[in-house]
Design a protein around this motif. Structure first.
Motif, short mmCIF file in Angstrom:
data_model
loop_
_atom_site.label_atom_id
_atom_site.label_comp_id
_atom_site.label_asym_id
_atom_site.label_seq_id
_atom_site.Cartn_x
_atom_site.Cartn_y
_atom_site.Cartn_z
N VAL A 44 0.69 -1.09 -0.06
CA VAL A 44 -0.06 0.01 0.10
C VAL A 44 1.02 1.31 -0.02
O VAL A 44 1.71 1.48 0.79
CB VAL A 44 -1.06 -0.01 1.28
CG1 VAL A 44 -1.81 1.33 1.25
CG2 VAL A 44 -1.93 -1.33 1.28
N GLY A 45 0.58 2.02 -1.02
CA GLY A 45 1.42 3.26 -1.02
C GLY A 45 2.86 2.73 -1.59
O GLY A 45 3.80 3.35 -0.97
N GLU A 68 -0.78 2.93 -5.38
CA GLU A 68 -0.27 4.13 -5.37
C GLU A 68 -1.18 5.21 -5.74
O GLU A 68 -1.66 5.26 -6.91
CB GLU A 68 0.89 4.25 -6.30
CG GLU A 68 1.78 5.71 -6.39
CD GLU A 68 2.19 6.34 -4.98
OE1 GLU A 68 1.68 7.30 -4.98
OE2 GLU A 68 2.65 5.56 -4.00
N PRO A 69 -1.55 6.22 -4.72
CA PRO A 69 -2.55 7.18 -5.13
C PRO A 69 -1.96 8.38 -6.26
O PRO A 69 -2.87 8.99 -6.67
CB PRO A 69 -2.90 7.71 -3.78
CG PRO A 69 -1.74 7.66 -2.86
CD PRO A 69 -1.03 6.14 -3.24
N ASP A 93 -5.76 4.27 -3.84
CA ASP A 93 -5.60 4.03 -2.45
C ASP A 93 -6.15 2.92 -1.78
O ASP A 93 -6.89 2.07 -2.62
CB ASP A 93 -6.04 5.44 -1.84
CG ASP A 93 -7.27 5.88 -1.94
OD1 ASP A 93 -8.02 4.79 -2.30
OD2 ASP A 93 -7.72 6.85 -1.68
N VAL A 111 3.17 5.12 5.38
CA VAL A 111 1.68 5.26 4.63
C VAL A 111 0.70 5.48 5.74
O VAL A 111 -0.30 6.40 5.60
CB VAL A 111 1.62 4.21 3.71
CG1 VAL A 111 -0.08 4.12 3.30
CG2 VAL A 111 2.43 4.05 2.57
N HIS A 114 -1.06 8.87 7.01
CA HIS A 114 -1.87 9.57 5.95
C HIS A 114 -3.38 8.84 6.21
O HIS A 114 -4.13 9.49 5.43
CB HIS A 114 -1.39 9.32 4.49
CG HIS A 114 -0.02 9.67 4.29
ND1 HIS A 114 0.02 11.03 3.81
CD2 HIS A 114 1.24 9.42 4.45
CE1 HIS A 114 1.35 11.46 3.58
NE2 HIS A 114 2.00 10.21 3.93
N LEU A 115 -3.65 7.77 6.77
CA LEU A 115 -4.88 7.40 6.74
C LEU A 115 -5.58 7.24 8.16
O LEU A 115 -4.65 7.51 9.19
CB LEU A 115 -4.82 5.97 6.39
CG LEU A 115 -4.37 5.68 4.92
CD1 LEU A 115 -3.81 4.06 4.65
CD2 LEU A 115 -4.99 6.32 3.72
N THR A 120 -8.32 1.91 9.35
CA THR A 120 -7.73 1.48 8.63
C THR A 120 -6.75 0.18 9.11
O THR A 120 -6.84 -1.10 8.23
CB THR A 120 -6.47 2.33 8.17
OG1 THR A 120 -6.96 3.41 7.56
CG2 THR A 120 -5.30 1.57 7.15
#
Length: 232
Positions: A44-45, A68-69, A93, A111, A114-115, A120
């Protein structure tokens, strides 16, 4: 002693001799994934794919999907692995992932902050296969004397390692270090508390260079029913 101020000479020196704290932990993350016997991994990311490359080079992982966003970064990662059919790079994402899929291992490096933390962690847990492993290297907000004391070795070692890894002055940071960043919201204590609630048995450790690690192993098929029966 905390991270150098953006206006300090030490900060300017570090910028002139950049090196990635996240890549520093890449081999450690790859080792935790490999020892778990994971065949299908979600990163993730994933950025430009440095960890994805390590996971594939290790030989134990069968397939890696990178989320990857950032569109330009996702495009660069996709181009990097265009010749590897076992790597899939998805521009998106974690919230937009395929919720029907389950993974043998999920990795996040710098990462999680950021969430939203607790939701999450909960979603990550349910995205693992039985016996699957979650490996996180994250950032935390410094709060109190203990955190500041713990960062002293990092602050002292950072410029030395930067000079060794990048002896010539850099005009700009390398591409894989240009992704947008945000300051961590949660303290290490808050992260430990959320992990204890959402990921029973997770192992959280403070790490050098303003990082922490979290490793969680999902219950196996035999153990899974007992974990969820109590809450049903």
């Amino acid at each position: 002693m905390s991270r150098p101020s953006p206006l300090s000479p030490l900060h300017r020196f570090n910028e002139q001799h950049p090196w990635s704290h996240n890549d520093h932990y890449g081999p450690w993350v790859e080792g935790r994934v490999t020892e778990a016997g994971a065949r299908e991994v979600l990163d993730v990311g994933c950025g430009t794919g440095n960890l994805v490359a390590l996971l594939r080079a290790g030989g134990g992982v069968g397939a890696v999907t990178g989320l990857e966003p950032d569109p330009a970064t996702a495009r660069a990662a996709a181009e990097r692995f265009a010749g590897d059919a076992a790597v899939t790079i998805v521009h998106g994402d974690f919230a937009g992932r395929d919720r029907r899929r389950r993974w043998d291992a999920i990795t996040l490096v710098a990462v999680l902050h950021h969430l939203p933390l607790a939701p999450t962690l909960r979603d990550l847990r349910t995205s693992l296969t039985p016996g699957g492993r979650l490996v996180i290297v994250g950032c935390y907000r410094e709060a109190g004397p203990a955190d500041h004391i713990a960062t002293l070795p990092a602050a002292l070692a950072n410029p030395v390692i930067g000079l060794l890894k990048h002896p010539s002055r850099a005009a700009a940071p390398p591409r894989h270090m240009t992704a947008p960043t945000t300051a961590p919201r949660e303290t290490l204590r808050e992260i430990r508390t959320a992990a204890a609630r959402e990921l029973p048995g997770a192992r959280v450790r403070r790490r050098l260079f303003w990082r922490y690690s979290l490793v969680y192993d999902a219950p196996s098929v035999c153990d899974a029913p007992s974990l969820y029966d109590a809450s049903s």
